[in-house]
Design a protein around this motif. Structure first.
Motif, PDB file in Angstrom:
ATOM      1  N   MET A  27       0.839  -1.214   0.000  1.00 19.05           N
ATOM      2  CA  MET A  27       0.000   0.000   0.000  1.00 19.05           C
ATOM      3  C   MET A  27       0.866   1.253   0.000  1.00 19.05           C
ATOM      4  O   MET A  27       0.630   2.195  -0.732  1.00 19.05           O
ATOM      5  CB  MET A  27      -0.824   0.042   1.311  1.00 19.05           C
ATOM      6  N   TYR A  28       1.884   1.208   0.854  1.00 15.57           N
ATOM      7  CA  TYR A  28       2.772   2.356   0.995  1.00 15.57           C
ATOM      8  C   TYR A  28       3.531   2.608  -0.304  1.00 15.57           C
ATOM      9  O   TYR A  28       3.664   3.745  -0.763  1.00 15.57           O
ATOM     10  CB  TYR A  28       3.746   2.088   2.153  1.00 15.57           C
ATOM     11  N   GLN A  29       4.005   1.540  -0.908  1.00 15.78           N
ATOM     12  CA  GLN A  29       4.823   1.689  -2.118  1.00 15.78           C
ATOM     13  C   GLN A  29       3.983   2.022  -3.352  1.00 15.78           C
ATOM     14  O   GLN A  29       4.532   2.393  -4.386  1.00 15.78           O
ATOM     15  CB  GLN A  29       5.677   0.428  -2.323  1.00 15.78           C
ATOM     16  N   GLN A  30       2.655   1.891  -3.232  1.00 15.33           N
ATOM     17  CA  GLN A  30       1.795   2.318  -4.342  1.00 15.33           C
ATOM     18  C   GLN A  30       1.711   3.831  -4.412  1.00 15.33           C
ATOM     19  O   GLN A  30       1.420   4.383  -5.468  1.00 15.33           O
ATOM     20  CB  GLN A  30       0.370   1.748  -4.172  1.00 15.33           C
ATOM     21  N   THR A  31       1.892   4.518  -3.271  1.00 12.29           N
ATOM     22  CA  THR A  31       1.745   5.978  -3.290  1.00 12.29           C
ATOM     23  C   THR A  31       3.069   6.704  -3.037  1.00 12.29           C
ATOM     24  O   THR A  31       3.086   7.920  -2.970  1.00 12.29           O
ATOM     25  CB  THR A  31       0.715   6.455  -2.241  1.00 12.29           C
ATOM     26  N   THR A  32       4.147   5.960  -2.849  1.00 10.41           N
ATOM     27  CA  THR A  32       5.455   6.605  -2.677  1.00 10.41           C
ATOM     28  C   THR A  32       6.432   5.972  -3.672  1.00 10.41           C
ATOM     29  O   THR A  32       6.179   4.877  -4.189  1.00 10.41           O
ATOM     30  CB  THR A  32       6.021   6.377  -1.254  1.00 10.41           C
ATOM     31  N   ASP A  33       7.516   6.667  -3.954  1.00 11.06           N
ATOM     32  CA  ASP A  33       8.478   6.095  -4.899  1.00 11.06           C
ATOM     33  C   ASP A  33       9.892   6.003  -4.321  1.00 11.06           C
ATOM     34  O   ASP A  33      10.861   5.863  -5.053  1.00 11.06           O
ATOM     35  CB  ASP A  33       8.479   6.874  -6.219  1.00 11.06           C
ATOM     36  N   TRP A  34       9.997   6.079  -2.982  1.00 11.94           N
ATOM     37  CA  TRP A  34      11.329   5.992  -2.369  1.00 11.94           C
ATOM     38  C   TRP A  34      12.032   4.694  -2.751  1.00 11.94           C
ATOM     39  O   TRP A  34      13.243   4.675  -2.951  1.00 11.94           O
ATOM     40  CB  TRP A  34      11.223   6.054  -0.834  1.00 11.94           C
ATOM     41  N   HIS A  35      11.261   3.619  -2.816  1.00  4.48           N
ATOM     42  CA  HIS A  35      11.866   2.306  -3.090  1.00  4.48           C
ATOM     43  C   HIS A  35      12.378   2.182  -4.519  1.00  4.48           C
ATOM     44  O   HIS A  35      13.119   1.255  -4.823  1.00  4.48           O
ATOM     45  CB  HIS A  35      10.856   1.194  -2.790  1.00  4.48           C
ATOM     46  N   THR A  36      11.979   3.107  -5.398  1.00  7.23           N
ATOM     47  CA  THR A  36      12.438   3.015  -6.794  1.00  7.23           C
ATOM     48  C   THR A  36      13.683   3.874  -7.042  1.00  7.23           C
ATOM     49  O   THR A  36      14.268   3.823  -8.121  1.00  7.23           O
ATOM     50  CB  THR A  36      11.348   3.478  -7.782  1.00  7.23           C
ATOM     51  N   ARG A  37      14.064   4.688  -6.052  1.00  2.00           N
ATOM     52  CA  ARG A  37      15.258   5.545  -6.215  1.00  2.00           C
ATOM     53  C   ARG A  37      16.514   4.679  -6.337  1.00  2.00           C
ATOM     54  O   ARG A  37      16.588   3.598  -5.778  1.00  2.00           O
ATOM     55  CB  ARG A  37      15.423   6.495  -5.029  1.00  2.00           C
ATOM     56  N   LYS A  38      17.478   5.245  -7.011  1.00  2.00           N
ATOM     57  CA  LYS A  38      18.652   4.454  -7.367  1.00  2.00           C
ATOM     58  C   LYS A  38      19.911   5.272  -7.094  1.00  2.00           C
ATOM     59  O   LYS A  38      19.966   6.445  -7.444  1.00  2.00           O
ATOM     60  CB  LYS A  38      18.463   4.138  -8.846  1.00  2.00           C
ATOM     61  N   PRO A  39      20.905   4.676  -6.463  1.00  2.00           N
ATOM     62  CA  PRO A  39      22.132   5.448  -6.215  1.00  2.00           C
ATOM     63  C   PRO A  39      22.818   5.801  -7.524  1.00  2.00           C
ATOM     64  O   PRO A  39      22.726   5.042  -8.497  1.00  2.00           O
ATOM     65  CB  PRO A  39      22.994   4.489  -5.377  1.00  2.00           C
ATOM     66  N   SER A  40      23.522   6.944  -7.576  1.00  2.00           N
ATOM     67  CA  SER A  40      24.052   7.417  -8.858  1.00  2.00           C
ATOM     68  C   SER A  40      25.057   6.437  -9.462  1.00  2.00           C
ATOM     69  O   SER A  40      25.142   6.320 -10.674  1.00  2.00           O
ATOM     70  CB  SER A  40      24.652   8.805  -8.699  1.00  2.00           C
ATOM     71  N   LEU A  41      25.794   5.698  -8.632  1.00  2.00           N
ATOM     72  CA  LEU A  41      26.787   4.793  -9.229  1.00  2.00           C
ATOM     73  C   LEU A  41      26.160   3.622  -9.971  1.00  2.00           C
ATOM     74  O   LEU A  41      26.781   3.015 -10.834  1.00  2.00           O
ATOM     75  CB  LEU A  41      27.809   4.306  -8.195  1.00  2.00           C
ATOM     76  N   ALA A  42      24.899   3.291  -9.630  1.00  2.00           N
ATOM     77  CA  ALA A  42      24.244   2.139 -10.272  1.00  2.00           C
ATOM     78  C   ALA A  42      23.688   2.528 -11.635  1.00  2.00           C
ATOM     79  O   ALA A  42      23.284   1.665 -12.412  1.00  2.00           O
ATOM     80  CB  ALA A  42      23.148   1.593  -9.379  1.00  2.00           C
TER      81      ALA A  42
END
Lengths: 96, 513
Positions: free
Chosen positions: B498-513
């Motif tokens: 539910m939380y990840q449906q309305t937030t996108d923190w989990h999709t962020r990616k470190p710049s080196l990747a």
């Protein structure tokens, strides 16, 4: 400090660890610090409390009394540092 | 979008549709491992050829129209204290640096029969003892978000390889927070299941009444996918729970209506990093906006958690690690040097006529044990063995171990009472974000206090999850901690989804990747 150097040396023998003299000093200081911290538990009265070890308390888990394959001798010895292919070998216990 | 940015669930459906092949997927993640593992140090061992062969086999099976497993063609990383038959399993210790298990752990059998591609073994704190992966004797792991910072621990490699997009799925273990804390530090999702939910057979033991294997991934959906494969009763682990496993991937999308969330006041007290507090409060707001009712709760014995944990875990560790004796497997000290030392010492004492010292001097076998263990274990492992041996030694058992197991029940009762009022408990995973390498290395107690919010779930045996919920101003991830009653992993996963449906923190990616 709640532990002395002698305590630490005695525990090191029980734990079958050898500590260099400088390690005994560090260990005496650090273990004392941690043991002092865990004294916090003594604040609580737990006289009528049963100990807990499992989230879903299970007791008497028995396996069926059936023989199963176990490791072969070769597999059981495969990681041993010193064997004669039949037994684990250790240094003399009584001296030589 | 590159293949390595897809979630395991997306890869699974693309593979099933035949849009991509397992060889392509494995090749893409392999290229990322090659590009970044030197910098990040997430893996202790990788297995390119075996992974590609397995991928080819799966593609072939699919081409023939044969049935394949739920993880067919998806690379999975294993924390290197989970036994893999014929492949080294080191616990990141010198003691087991060349140990080759003669059997697979149950979770490895399950992953193999799900057709997962086992691509490598990840770094950890030695024997999983630590919260930064710095106690590994075999390698340094860095946080992909900031290479100066630790990835957390003990499943530091397991979290770092996910954040750096080297794998879509990773298996960790959690004894006091070792899945959830590195998940928080690296911005990934990690779940510690109920004690007994996942078999520990073939997991090299640290603290047997606390250890639990669990899934780590970049989304709640992927965590559900992996948990479904890992979980289930196993007769080879007598503590394994003989209860059915829900289809987590199927119930995941059902929102939790009328959700009541409890917030322990003490988890937002002094000492909590203000940026972490703000991110977690923001996470709480997301649930409130979704209709959840928020209640303040008390876990009165929470403040005793660390003390109970640092009695129980080292005690069990000292017992479990007694098996490393230089006889059955693993490292042994140099025997010729040992015997020479013994002869020399005996001669010296004999010449001096010191018969009492001679009698007390260790015989060659005891000497072998002590030298082997002194050389094979690192400082943190020794510290815990010493602490545990002390706590269990004659006269102290009642005062320490038994006392701590009783306090453990009080902690569990707090949770049981709280769960009469609320469905989930929410708070921060850690008091602060990832710290700099070396910062806490010289002060064991300060390292132990990092586990403040996570040990409760291990002591009570309940499931808990860490979900990315924001970043600090320096760009370090923050984790949201959700805890649920025993066996309610599905509730945690639904709430995280539910939380990840309305937030996108989990999709962020470190710049080196």
């Amino acid at each position: 400090m709640s532990l002395t150097r002698q305590d630490v040396e005695k525990v090191a023998l029980l734990a079958r660890l050898r500590l260099a003299p400088s390690e005994v000093d560090t260990m005496t200081r650090q273990l004392s610090q941690i043991v002092d911290y865990v004294q916090l538990l003594s604040e609580l009265n737990t006289d009528d409390v049963q100990p807990l070890a499992h989230a879903i308390e299970v007791t008497n888990v028995f396996a069926a009394d059936q023989p199963l394959d176990s490791l072969s001798r070769e597999e059981a010895l495969s990681n041993a540092p010193h064997t004669d292919d039949e037994y684990y070998l250790v240094p003399p216990v009584l001296g030589s | 979008m590159s293949l390595i940015d897809l979630t395991a669930t997306e890869l699974q459906s693309q593979l099933a549709l035949g849009h991509i092949t397992a060889v392509e997927v494995t090749g893409a993640f392999w290229a990322q491992i090659e590009r970044l593992n030197e910098q990040v140090g997430a893996f202790l061992a990788t297995r390119r050829d075996m992974a590609l062969e397995a991928a080819e086999r799966i593609d072939l099976q699919r081409a023939k129209g044969a049935a394949v497993g739920p993880l067919a063609g998806i690379p999975v990383a294993l924390k290197d204290l989970i036994c893999t038959q014929g492949e080294r399993t080191t616990c990141a210790s010198r003691m087991l640096a060349s140990f080759v298990p003669p059997y697979d752990a149950t979770v490895v059998e399950r992953l193999r029969s799900a057709d997962a591609i086992l691509i490598g073994k990840t770094n950890l704190d030695e024997f999983a003892m630590g919260g930064s992966t710095e106690s590994s004797a075999l390698g340094v792991t860095r946080n992909p978000w900031d290479l100066e910072c630790v990835p957390g621990g003990s499943s530091g490699g397991a979290a770092a390889c996910l954040a750096a997009r080297m794998v879509p799925l990773s298996v960790g273990t959690d004894t006091g927070g070792s899945i959830r804390q590195p998940a928080a530090f690296c911005g990934v999702t990690g779940l510690k299941p109920t004690y007994g939910r996942v078999s520990r057979y073939g997991l090299i033991a640290f603290a047997s009444s606390l250890d639990q294997i669990g899934p780590m991934a970049r989304s709640a959906e992927d965590v559900a996918l992996l948990l479904e494969v890992l979980a289930g009763h196993d007769a080879r682990d007598s503590t394994s729970a003989a209860v059915p496993v829900p289809r987590y991937t199927e119930c995941l999308r059902q929102p939790l209506s009328g959700l009541r969330i409890g917030v322990p006041r003490a988890h937002f007290a002094d000492g909590l990093d203000p940026e972490v507090a703000a991110a977690v409060q923001e996470g709480l707001r997301v649930y409130r906006d979704q209709g959840a009712e928020i209640r303040e709760i008390e876990l009165p014995h929470g403040r005793y958690g660390i003390a109970a944990y640092y009695v129980i875990a080292p005690s069990e560790a000292s017992s479990n690690l007694a098996r490393y004796d230089g006889v059955h497997y693993g490292y042994r000290t140099d025997e010729a040097a040992l015997l020479a030392e013994w002869r020399e010492e005996s001669r010296r004492l004999m010449d001096a006529g010191d018969t009492s010292a001679l009698q007390q001097s260790d015989n060659p076998l005891v000497r072998m044990y002590r030298r082997t263990r002194a050389e094979g274990f690192g400082p943190e492992v020794k510290r815990r063995i010493m602490l545990g041996t002390y706590a269990l030694s004659a006269g102290y058992y009642d005062a320490y171990y038994l006392k701590a197991q009783k306090v453990r029940r009080l902690i569990r009762q707090d949770y049981d009472r709280a769960f009469e009022q609320v469905d989930l408990i929410l708070g921060p995973v850690t008091p602060g974000p990832a710290f700099r390498a070396g910062e806490k290395a010289s002060d064991p107690l300060s390292m132990y206090l990092v586990d403040l919010f996570t040990v409760g779930a291990n002591l009570a045996g309940i499931p808990a999850i860490s979900v990315p919920c924001g970043f600090t101003s320096r760009g370090l991830p923050v984790g949201l901690h959700l805890q649920a009653p025993p066996l309610e992993e599905s509730r945690l996963l639904r709430a995280a989804y539910m939380y990840q449906q309305t937030t996108d923190w989990h999709t962020r990616k470190p710049s080196l990747a």
